[in-house]
Design a protein around this motif. Structure first.
Motif, PDB file in Angstrom:
ATOM      1  N   VAL B 156       0.864  -1.185   0.000  1.00  0.00           N
ATOM      2  CA  VAL B 156       0.000   0.000   0.000  1.00  0.00           C
ATOM      3  C   VAL B 156       0.899   1.233   0.000  1.00  0.00           C
ATOM      4  CG1 VAL B 156      -1.690   1.323   1.336  1.00  0.00           C
ATOM      5  CG2 VAL B 156      -1.871  -1.174   1.214  1.00  0.00           C
ATOM      6  N   ARG B 157       0.577   2.175  -0.869  1.00  0.00           N
ATOM      7  CA  ARG B 157       1.407   3.380  -0.937  1.00  0.00           C
ATOM      8  C   ARG B 157       0.854   4.467  -0.027  1.00  0.00           C
ATOM      9  NH1 ARG B 157       3.640   6.113  -6.431  1.00  0.00           N
ATOM     10  NH2 ARG B 157       1.453   6.192  -7.042  1.00  0.00           N
ATOM     11  N   LEU B 158       1.756   5.155   0.651  1.00  0.00           N
ATOM     12  CA  LEU B 158       1.391   6.304   1.476  1.00  0.00           C
ATOM     13  C   LEU B 158       1.308   7.518   0.551  1.00  0.00           C
ATOM     14  CD1 LEU B 158       3.999   5.540   4.303  1.00  0.00           C
ATOM     15  CD2 LEU B 158       1.531   5.015   4.353  1.00  0.00           C
ATOM     16  N   ALA B 159       0.101   8.035   0.354  1.00  0.00           N
ATOM     17  CA  ALA B 159      -0.103   9.142  -0.583  1.00  0.00           C
ATOM     18  C   ALA B 159      -0.206  10.446   0.204  1.00  0.00           C
ATOM     19  CB  ALA B 159      -1.369   8.895  -1.396  1.00  0.00           C
ATOM     20  N   LEU B 160       0.877  11.207   0.202  1.00  0.00           N
ATOM     21  CA  LEU B 160       0.941  12.450   0.982  1.00  0.00           C
ATOM     22  C   LEU B 160       0.078  13.514   0.334  1.00  0.00           C
ATOM     23  CD1 LEU B 160       4.818  12.613   1.522  1.00  0.00           C
ATOM     24  CD2 LEU B 160       3.086  11.824   3.174  1.00  0.00           C
ATOM     25  N   GLU B 161      -0.858  14.049   1.116  1.00  0.00           N
ATOM     26  CA  GLU B 161      -1.745  15.072   0.560  1.00  0.00           C
ATOM     27  C   GLU B 161      -1.417  16.448   1.134  1.00  0.00           C
ATOM     28  OE1 GLU B 161      -6.006  14.444   0.891  1.00  0.00           O
ATOM     29  OE2 GLU B 161      -6.328  15.965  -0.640  1.00  0.00           O
ATOM     30  N   PRO B 162      -0.837  17.319   0.300  1.00  0.00           N
ATOM     31  CA  PRO B 162      -0.670  18.696   0.769  1.00  0.00           C
ATOM     32  C   PRO B 162      -2.049  19.346   0.837  1.00  0.00           C
ATOM     33  CG  PRO B 162       0.358  18.378  -1.420  1.00  0.00           C
ATOM     34  CD  PRO B 162      -0.383  17.124  -1.085  1.00  0.00           C
ATOM     35  N   LEU B 163      -2.320  20.013   1.962  1.00  0.00           N
ATOM     36  CA  LEU B 163      -3.612  20.696   2.133  1.00  0.00           C
ATOM     37  C   LEU B 163      -3.424  22.203   1.967  1.00  0.00           C
ATOM     38  CD1 LEU B 163      -4.877  18.063   2.948  1.00  0.00           C
ATOM     39  CD2 LEU B 163      -5.732  19.111   5.033  1.00  0.00           C
ATOM     40  N   HIS B 164      -4.497  22.862   1.613  1.00  0.00           N
ATOM     41  CA  HIS B 164      -4.470  24.319   1.472  1.00  0.00           C
ATOM     42  C   HIS B 164      -3.878  24.945   2.738  1.00  0.00           C
ATOM     43  CE1 HIS B 164      -5.776  28.451   0.922  1.00  0.00           C
ATOM     44  NE2 HIS B 164      -6.065  28.155  -0.339  1.00  0.00           N
ATOM     45  N   PRO B 165      -3.066  25.993   2.581  1.00  0.00           N
ATOM     46  CA  PRO B 165      -2.460  26.639   3.757  1.00  0.00           C
ATOM     47  C   PRO B 165      -3.466  27.166   4.785  1.00  0.00           C
ATOM     48  CG  PRO B 165      -1.278  27.281   1.779  1.00  0.00           C
ATOM     49  CD  PRO B 165      -2.471  26.472   1.317  1.00  0.00           C
ATOM     50  N   MET B 166      -4.733  27.268   4.428  1.00  0.00           N
ATOM     51  CA  MET B 166      -5.770  27.576   5.425  1.00  0.00           C
ATOM     52  C   MET B 166      -5.771  26.579   6.560  1.00  0.00           C
ATOM     53  SD  MET B 166      -9.374  28.586   3.573  1.00  0.00           S
ATOM     54  CE  MET B 166      -9.494  27.188   2.446  1.00  0.00           C
ATOM     55  N   GLY B 178       5.481  20.850  -3.737  1.00  0.00           N
ATOM     56  CA  GLY B 178       6.940  20.815  -3.671  1.00  0.00           C
ATOM     57  C   GLY B 178       7.413  20.279  -2.326  1.00  0.00           C
ATOM     58  N   GLN B 179       6.763  20.736  -1.263  1.00  0.00           N
ATOM     59  CA  GLN B 179       7.105  20.257   0.078  1.00  0.00           C
ATOM     60  C   GLN B 179       6.818  18.765   0.209  1.00  0.00           C
ATOM     61  OE1 GLN B 179       4.572  21.968   3.036  1.00  0.00           O
ATOM     62  NE2 GLN B 179       5.721  21.141   4.779  1.00  0.00           N
ATOM     63  N   ALA B 180       5.706  18.310  -0.367  1.00  0.00           N
ATOM     64  CA  ALA B 180       5.365  16.884  -0.316  1.00  0.00           C
ATOM     65  C   ALA B 180       6.422  16.051  -1.041  1.00  0.00           C
ATOM     66  CB  ALA B 180       3.985  16.650  -0.943  1.00  0.00           C
ATOM     67  N   LEU B 181       6.886  16.555  -2.158  1.00  0.00           N
ATOM     68  CA  LEU B 181       7.910  15.811  -2.908  1.00  0.00           C
ATOM     69  C   LEU B 181       9.245  15.811  -2.166  1.00  0.00           C
ATOM     70  CD1 LEU B 181       6.893  16.969  -6.484  1.00  0.00           C
ATOM     71  CD2 LEU B 181       6.780  14.624  -5.579  1.00  0.00           C
ATOM     72  N   ASP B 182       9.555  16.908  -1.489  1.00  0.00           N
ATOM     73  CA  ASP B 182      10.767  16.932  -0.658  1.00  0.00           C
ATOM     74  C   ASP B 182      10.663  15.903   0.478  1.00  0.00           C
ATOM     75  OD1 ASP B 182      11.809  18.943  -2.227  1.00  0.00           O
ATOM     76  OD2 ASP B 182      11.503  20.546  -0.757  1.00  0.00           O
ATOM     77  N   LEU B 183       9.464  15.796   1.036  1.00  0.00           N
ATOM     78  CA  LEU B 183       9.235  14.844   2.127  1.00  0.00           C
ATOM     79  C   LEU B 183       9.289  13.400   1.619  1.00  0.00           C
ATOM     80  CD1 LEU B 183       8.329  14.607   5.143  1.00  0.00           C
ATOM     81  CD2 LEU B 183       5.973  14.933   4.348  1.00  0.00           C
ATOM     82  N   ALA B 184       8.836  13.200   0.401  1.00  0.00           N
ATOM     83  CA  ALA B 184       8.833  11.857  -0.191  1.00  0.00           C
ATOM     84  C   ALA B 184      10.222  11.427  -0.665  1.00  0.00           C
ATOM     85  CB  ALA B 184       7.864  11.827  -1.383  1.00  0.00           C
ATOM     86  N   ALA B 185      11.068  12.395  -0.947  1.00  0.00           N
ATOM     87  CA  ALA B 185      12.330  12.134  -1.655  1.00  0.00           C
ATOM     88  C   ALA B 185      13.185  10.994  -1.083  1.00  0.00           C
ATOM     89  CB  ALA B 185      13.152  13.419  -1.757  1.00  0.00           C
ATOM     90  N   PRO B 186      13.304  10.864   0.241  1.00  0.00           N
ATOM     91  CA  PRO B 186      14.176   9.793   0.753  1.00  0.00           C
ATOM     92  C   PRO B 186      13.621   8.377   0.531  1.00  0.00           C
ATOM     93  CG  PRO B 186      13.732  11.465   2.452  1.00  0.00           C
ATOM     94  CD  PRO B 186      12.783  11.710   1.322  1.00  0.00           C
ATOM     95  N   HIS B 187      12.374   8.279   0.089  1.00  0.00           N
ATOM     96  CA  HIS B 187      11.712   6.981   0.028  1.00  0.00           C
ATOM     97  C   HIS B 187      11.388   6.589  -1.418  1.00  0.00           C
ATOM     98  CE1 HIS B 187      11.435   7.622   4.292  1.00  0.00           C
ATOM     99  NE2 HIS B 187      10.783   8.753   4.101  1.00  0.00           N
TER     100      HIS B 187
END
Lengths: 300, 300
Positions: B156-166, B178-187
């Motif tokens: 099962v893949r962990l799908a990181l969802e960036p949410l609106h800055p609200m 971009g932040q989500a991809l930076d967080l995903a990068a090591p994996h």
């Protein structure tokens, strides 16, 4: 340096005060700076406003606001340029070195340039043709290029204010500090600066780097502080609060701003119905207390 | 390919429907996919839910949601890990290849992990010690690293969802793609993907580049569409709308997603009180009509 030497009250924080009342309460509180909105100047006329500011002994830390540069049609663009030139002349007359630029939203959804925050409603144009955000941003870049020579001639800096992404459609297609610096890049730092407003930018994962970048370029035109309240107010525009009442870590962001070399004025601009209902002197005292506790210790 | 081959209805769009009703209406509309929230599964129990999904003939495009990884204390972190492992097992049992991860807000302000959007209120902890956003983001990275091996083991893949800055303070300190991809990068991309949700990301000035980057890395786990309505609803969580009712240019973003090589399921997830009050069949038909008009023509 005294604790409050760099503190400035923006008139939006005591929105119901007249210009005379705003000047009086700011000076009486022992402060040296005030941030003005153009509607307060218009209420008495520019010449009278200039005299009143002079008599108050206060300096004008910024004039709010120019911008609204996203019009898609030639008449709308001409009107925007004329209005911004008028704003630059006003800023010059008032001795404000910075004119705050709220760049405008999508053409279909943008509020009227004259609308004061907390009072203006978004007006959708018929047709729904204006949702192209990439194009709207390009128009901002185009108009900015047209305004830069005029701003330089008059010694007033265009201070680009990225707004929280909540307002990207109706107030500012400029949403992050990095984007503001990219937009500023073709122009000299004396002509185009950026505003660091905690309410709009606190959430940005790249805020620290972008504040440092802005500092290196000498582009930090204004540091504005207020809190981001939760739950978000029913009118999302009014979800600002006194520092300490919301979610923002002022120590962290203020330290980043100080590390970036900024040692200018710190303006407090709060849109909040409950605060607008308080006595002006009480609001100014609360601002001072929160500033002394949460912000000032982390500045230079 | 038929127009609706890739369309999926997320159960949050017809929030008041039972699992049986959601499956029935989605299948009756000729669709092949459904996105499930865990509360709908819990209502009948996992084993029954698995049987019901199987009988419906639908595939589960995603399970919503895991996450809430920002706890500052060891017991909170252990609870979060246990809950996420349970969610991964549920996703596996339901045949969902992706578990949507809403990473959680600041510890002082985060909603309860179990709160369903539109129903949960933020609960501030006493003390106000948890406003350090940099630290909260680091905790997400730490917990993610602990979950990756378990997710890989269970396919099962962990799908990181960036949410609106609200929602950065109360729901997700993950705010941009971009932040989500930076967080995903090591994996590996098989373990950690990202969600592209138009409501959350439409405003991002660097969205095009980041969608392309996500595509190059094979990390686009889900494309979710709904509109961003103005004015923002009094409860900001519920400001989502049918595509076409708000400010988003679906042609542009859908084209970027297609250009990035994504040809997977497109899920429609709308939190909106007015839409929740409509008959389920009517909601599904509206979704189909808007999707056919505004989204499908711009996909592959």
């Amino acid at each position: 340096m005294t604790t409050f030497e760099k503190l400035s009250i923006n008139t939006a924080t005591i929105k119901k005060a007249s210009l005379a009342q705003a000047l009086e309460h700011t000076a009486a509180a022992g402060l040296s700076h005030i941030g003005l909105w153009r509607d307060k100047v218009a209420e008495v006329g520019l010449d009278t406003a200039v005299e009143m500011v002079k008599a108050s002994g206060l300096t004008v830390s910024s004039l709010c606001r120019g911008g609204f540069l996203t019009a898609a049609d030639a008449p709308g663009q001409a009107t925007a340029l004329a209005d911004n030139k008028a704003a630059i002349l006003e800023a010059g007359a008032l001795g404000a070195a910075e004119i705050i630029m709220v760049v405008g939203g999508l053409p279909d959804f943008s509020v009227s340039p004259g609308a004061v925050d907390g009072g203006g409603a978004a007006t959708a144009l018929a047709g729904g043709k204006g949702k192209d955000l990439v194009l709207a941003r390009q128009r901002v870049a185009d108009r900015l290029g047209e305004l830069v020579p005029f701003a330089l001639d008059h010694g007033v800096r265009l201070a680009l204010e990225p707004l929280h992404p909540m307002y990207a459609a109706d107030r500012a297609v400029l949403s992050t500090l990095g984007q503001a610096l990219d937009l500023a890049a073709p122009h000299p730092a004396a002509a185009v600066g950026v505003v660091v407003d905690t309410f709009h930018l606190w959430w940005d994962p790249y805020l620290r780097e972008q504040i440092a970048r802005a500092g290196e370029q000498g582009r930090i035109a204004s540091y504005q502080v207020c809190d981001f309240n939760l739950p978000i107010a029913a009118d999302a525009l009014l979800s600002r609060g006194f520092m300490g009442d919301g979610v923002i870590d002022f120590a962290q962001i203020s330290q980043w701003v100080a590390d970036a070399g900024y040692d200018g004025v710190v303006e407090v601009e709060i849109f909040n119905e409950d605060i607008w209902a308080l006595p002006y002197a009480s609001v100014v005292e609360s601002v001072k207390a929160r500033y002394a506790e949460l912000v000032a210790p982390h500045l230079r």
